[in-house]
Design a protein around this motif. Structure first.
Motif, PDB file in Angstrom:
ATOM      1  N   LEU A 181      39.916  -1.959   9.357  1.00 59.07           N
ATOM      2  CA  LEU A 181      38.751  -1.667   9.960  1.00 59.07           C
ATOM      3  C   LEU A 181      38.151  -0.544   8.998  1.00 59.07           C
ATOM      4  CD1 LEU A 181      39.433  -1.735  13.720  1.00 59.07           C
ATOM      5  CD2 LEU A 181      37.988  -3.406  12.284  1.00 59.07           C
ATOM      6  N   THR A 182      36.755  -0.604   8.611  1.00 60.33           N
ATOM      7  CA  THR A 182      35.864   0.581   8.122  1.00 60.33           C
ATOM      8  C   THR A 182      35.461   1.313   9.486  1.00 60.33           C
ATOM      9  OG1 THR A 182      33.913  -0.668   8.488  1.00 60.33           O
ATOM     10  CG2 THR A 182      35.041  -1.006   6.361  1.00 60.33           C
ATOM     11  N   PRO A 183      34.859   2.576   9.013  1.00 61.55           N
ATOM     12  CA  PRO A 183      34.463   3.250  10.073  1.00 61.55           C
ATOM     13  C   PRO A 183      33.233   2.423  11.062  1.00 61.55           C
ATOM     14  CG  PRO A 183      34.671   4.796   8.368  1.00 61.55           C
ATOM     15  CD  PRO A 183      34.923   3.235   7.661  1.00 61.55           C
ATOM     16  N   GLN A 184      32.412   1.562  10.302  1.00 58.82           N
ATOM     17  CA  GLN A 184      31.411   0.823  11.054  1.00 58.82           C
ATOM     18  C   GLN A 184      32.310  -0.052  12.047  1.00 58.82           C
ATOM     19  OE1 GLN A 184      31.208   1.519   7.783  1.00 58.82           O
ATOM     20  NE2 GLN A 184      29.315   0.979   7.075  1.00 58.82           N
ATOM     21  N   GLY A 185      33.237  -0.642  11.586  1.00 62.90           N
ATOM     22  CA  GLY A 185      34.277  -1.634  12.417  1.00 62.90           C
ATOM     23  C   GLY A 185      34.682  -1.165  13.542  1.00 62.90           C
ATOM     24  N   HIS A 186      35.481   0.330  13.521  1.00 65.38           N
ATOM     25  CA  HIS A 186      35.914   0.912  14.289  1.00 65.38           C
ATOM     26  C   HIS A 186      34.641   1.273  15.662  1.00 65.38           C
ATOM     27  CE1 HIS A 186      39.762   2.158  14.719  1.00 65.38           C
ATOM     28  NE2 HIS A 186      40.091   2.448  13.421  1.00 65.38           N
ATOM     29  N   ALA A 187      33.655   1.737  14.912  1.00 73.13           N
ATOM     30  CA  ALA A 187      32.560   2.239  15.797  1.00 73.13           C
ATOM     31  C   ALA A 187      32.001   1.043  16.873  1.00 73.13           C
ATOM     32  CB  ALA A 187      31.254   2.725  15.136  1.00 73.13           C
ATOM     33  N   LEU A 188      32.000  -0.162  16.264  1.00 75.15           N
ATOM     34  CA  LEU A 188      31.604  -1.625  16.764  1.00 75.15           C
ATOM     35  C   LEU A 188      32.431  -1.687  18.147  1.00 75.15           C
ATOM     36  CD1 LEU A 188      29.236  -3.409  16.148  1.00 75.15           C
ATOM     37  CD2 LEU A 188      31.123  -4.907  15.261  1.00 75.15           C
ATOM     38  N   LYS A 189      33.355  -1.206  18.254  1.00 75.27           N
ATOM     39  CA  LYS A 189      34.495  -1.509  19.379  1.00 75.27           C
ATOM     40  C   LYS A 189      33.594  -0.860  20.641  1.00 75.27           C
ATOM     41  CE  LYS A 189      38.869  -0.644  21.268  1.00 75.27           C
ATOM     42  NZ  LYS A 189      40.348  -0.132  20.981  1.00 75.27           N
ATOM     43  N   GLU A 190      32.820   0.275  20.379  1.00 66.94           N
ATOM     44  CA  GLU A 190      32.131   0.749  21.561  1.00 66.94           C
ATOM     45  C   GLU A 190      31.099  -0.169  21.957  1.00 66.94           C
ATOM     46  OE1 GLU A 190      33.950   3.065  23.156  1.00 66.94           O
ATOM     47  OE2 GLU A 190      35.288   2.908  21.198  1.00 66.94           O
ATOM     48  N   LYS A 191      30.435  -0.711  21.099  1.00 66.53           N
ATOM     49  CA  LYS A 191      29.308  -1.544  21.471  1.00 66.53           C
ATOM     50  C   LYS A 191      29.629  -2.794  22.063  1.00 66.53           C
ATOM     51  CE  LYS A 191      25.533  -2.466  19.108  1.00 66.53           C
ATOM     52  NZ  LYS A 191      24.747  -2.527  17.829  1.00 66.53           N
ATOM     53  N   ALA A 192      30.770  -2.906  21.823  1.00 64.84           N
ATOM     54  CA  ALA A 192      31.675  -4.494  22.175  1.00 64.84           C
ATOM     55  C   ALA A 192      32.085  -4.373  23.762  1.00 64.84           C
ATOM     56  CB  ALA A 192      32.656  -4.971  21.697  1.00 64.84           C
ATOM     57  N   ARG A 193      32.359  -3.055  24.161  1.00 64.50           N
ATOM     58  CA  ARG A 193      32.859  -2.911  25.221  1.00 64.50           C
ATOM     59  C   ARG A 193      32.291  -3.558  26.588  1.00 64.50           C
ATOM     60  NH1 ARG A 193      37.298   0.359  25.294  1.00 64.50           N
ATOM     61  NH2 ARG A 193      37.370   1.990  23.608  1.00 64.50           N
ATOM     62  N   SER A 194      30.992  -3.799  26.621  1.00 64.96           N
ATOM     63  CA  SER A 194      30.168  -4.225  27.496  1.00 64.96           C
ATOM     64  C   SER A 194      30.176  -5.792  27.680  1.00 64.96           C
ATOM     65  CB  SER A 194      28.618  -3.787  27.639  1.00 64.96           C
ATOM     66  OG  SER A 194      28.171  -4.465  26.266  1.00 64.96           O
ATOM     67  N   VAL A 195      30.692  -6.419  26.546  1.00 64.72           N
ATOM     68  CA  VAL A 195      30.645  -8.060  26.576  1.00 64.72           C
ATOM     69  C   VAL A 195      31.607  -8.575  27.610  1.00 64.72           C
ATOM     70  CG1 VAL A 195      31.413  -9.898  24.764  1.00 64.72           C
ATOM     71  CG2 VAL A 195      30.110  -8.014  24.079  1.00 64.72           C
ATOM     72  N   PRO A 196      32.780  -8.125  27.737  1.00 67.71           N
ATOM     73  CA  PRO A 196      33.625  -8.932  28.514  1.00 67.71           C
ATOM     74  C   PRO A 196      33.166  -8.915  30.054  1.00 67.71           C
ATOM     75  CG  PRO A 196      35.124  -7.565  27.405  1.00 67.71           C
ATOM     76  CD  PRO A 196      33.607  -7.050  26.875  1.00 67.71           C
ATOM     77  N   GLN A 197      32.565  -7.757  30.326  1.00 69.63           N
ATOM     78  CA  GLN A 197      31.873  -7.705  31.842  1.00 69.63           C
ATOM     79  C   GLN A 197      30.625  -8.806  31.853  1.00 69.63           C
ATOM     80  OE1 GLN A 197      30.491  -3.569  31.916  1.00 69.63           O
ATOM     81  NE2 GLN A 197      29.929  -3.962  34.256  1.00 69.63           N
ATOM     82  N   SER A 198      30.005  -8.821  30.667  1.00 73.70           N
ATOM     83  CA  SER A 198      28.730  -9.700  30.820  1.00 73.70           C
ATOM     84  C   SER A 198      29.330 -11.194  31.122  1.00 73.70           C
ATOM     85  CB  SER A 198      28.000  -9.621  29.710  1.00 73.70           C
ATOM     86  OG  SER A 198      27.466  -8.363  29.501  1.00 73.70           O
TER      87      SER A 198
END
Lengths: 153, 153
Positions: free
Chosen positions: B104-121
């Motif tokens: 992962l790049t730093p951006q790849g790592h950072a994207l994890k935080e944005k993805a956290r809302s997905v499973p709940q949706s």
DNA sequence: TCACATTTAATTGTTCGCAATTGAATGTCG
DNA sequence: CGACATTCAATTGCGAACAATTAAATGTGA
């Protein structure tokens, strides 16, 4: 940052995702179908179209799409390939010239007999009882319909 | 010849096929995921790869393939697109030069935080309880594993 | 060491799957 | 009747998915 397994990460874990279960099961089915359908000269989506036509012939593209949840961008080239294989004929409806009707050729009809052994081979591969499979199928269909309702079908 | 609905035709009826249930449910999931993943700039298979990497970084292509049941023909171009999007870096292993390690790049790592809302949706879209979904998921995974065993994994 | 098999990614070619657009046919409403 | 919207299939472009092949690196056995 995010080194050790955290409870907050559980929702993002691959093994916790039902949709990955469904996604990977679909591919697994495809792999089991492949050698069986090779004998019929069909791909799996083509097989689905033939299932629709074996139930009811002379159907507009639109209706096939509604039953299989596929659009013309997928179906048009697929149907052209089935036509090239002499399994279906595509003719524009005379009542409504926007519609293209898909009809089985004699070869398309005949293929149904060769296809009869397929479901039983799949059943064997699942190593499940019929009642188990029916129960699972009904659950999955119910889930699918709820998902489609959200998108707005 | 096969004019009226016959009991012998039941195994070939679309609505009786568990595999069509799975196939169409997978597409339904995809349609629900699409708008959520658009916000992350990912397709669904790309999201799966990111899930793998968010669990464990610096993984050879082979291992990603084993977890997702995908081969290099699918993964190589997909990973190149993730690299072009600056989410991962591909480097050939120095211990074994046949392997390409995905990090992962730093951006790849950072994207994890944005993805956290997905499973709940997604959970909300299924309109199911968590326990129901877990039960279904386990059944589907068990079925998938039996199917893969037949093909010979 | 050397021939040979195995492993790993990459590549090529075909088929899905879908978003977006196009163009023709049909429906609707003033 | 005539402008307008709607419906339907086809088309274009992109991203999977996989079979088959290729090429390089590694492993194995005589």
């Amino acid at each position: 940052m995010a080194r050790k397994p955290s409870a907050a990460d559980a929702p993002l874990r691959l093994d916790n995702q039902i949709c990955f279960a469904v996604y990977s099961a679909a591919h697994a089915f495809n792999r089991v179908y492949k050698p069986l359908l090779d004998l019929l000269g069909l791909t799996y989506p083509q097989y689905l179209v033939m299932l629709v036509l074996w139930e009811r012939d002379d159907v507009p593209v639109k209706e096939i799409g509604e039953k299989l949840f596929l659009d013309s961008g997928t179906l048009t080239p697929l149907l052209k390939r089935l036509e090239a294989a002499h399994l279906v004929k595509r003719t524009r409806s005379s009542e409504d010239e926007r519609q293209v009707l898909i009809a089985l050729t004699p070869q398309g009809h005949a293929l149904k007999e060769k296809a009869r052994s397929v479901p039983q081979s799949i059943l064997a591969a699942t190593d499940c009882s019929v009642s188990e499979l029916v129960a699972m199928k009904d659950e999955i269909v119910a889930l699918r319909d709820r998902l489609n309702a959200v998108v707005g079908e």
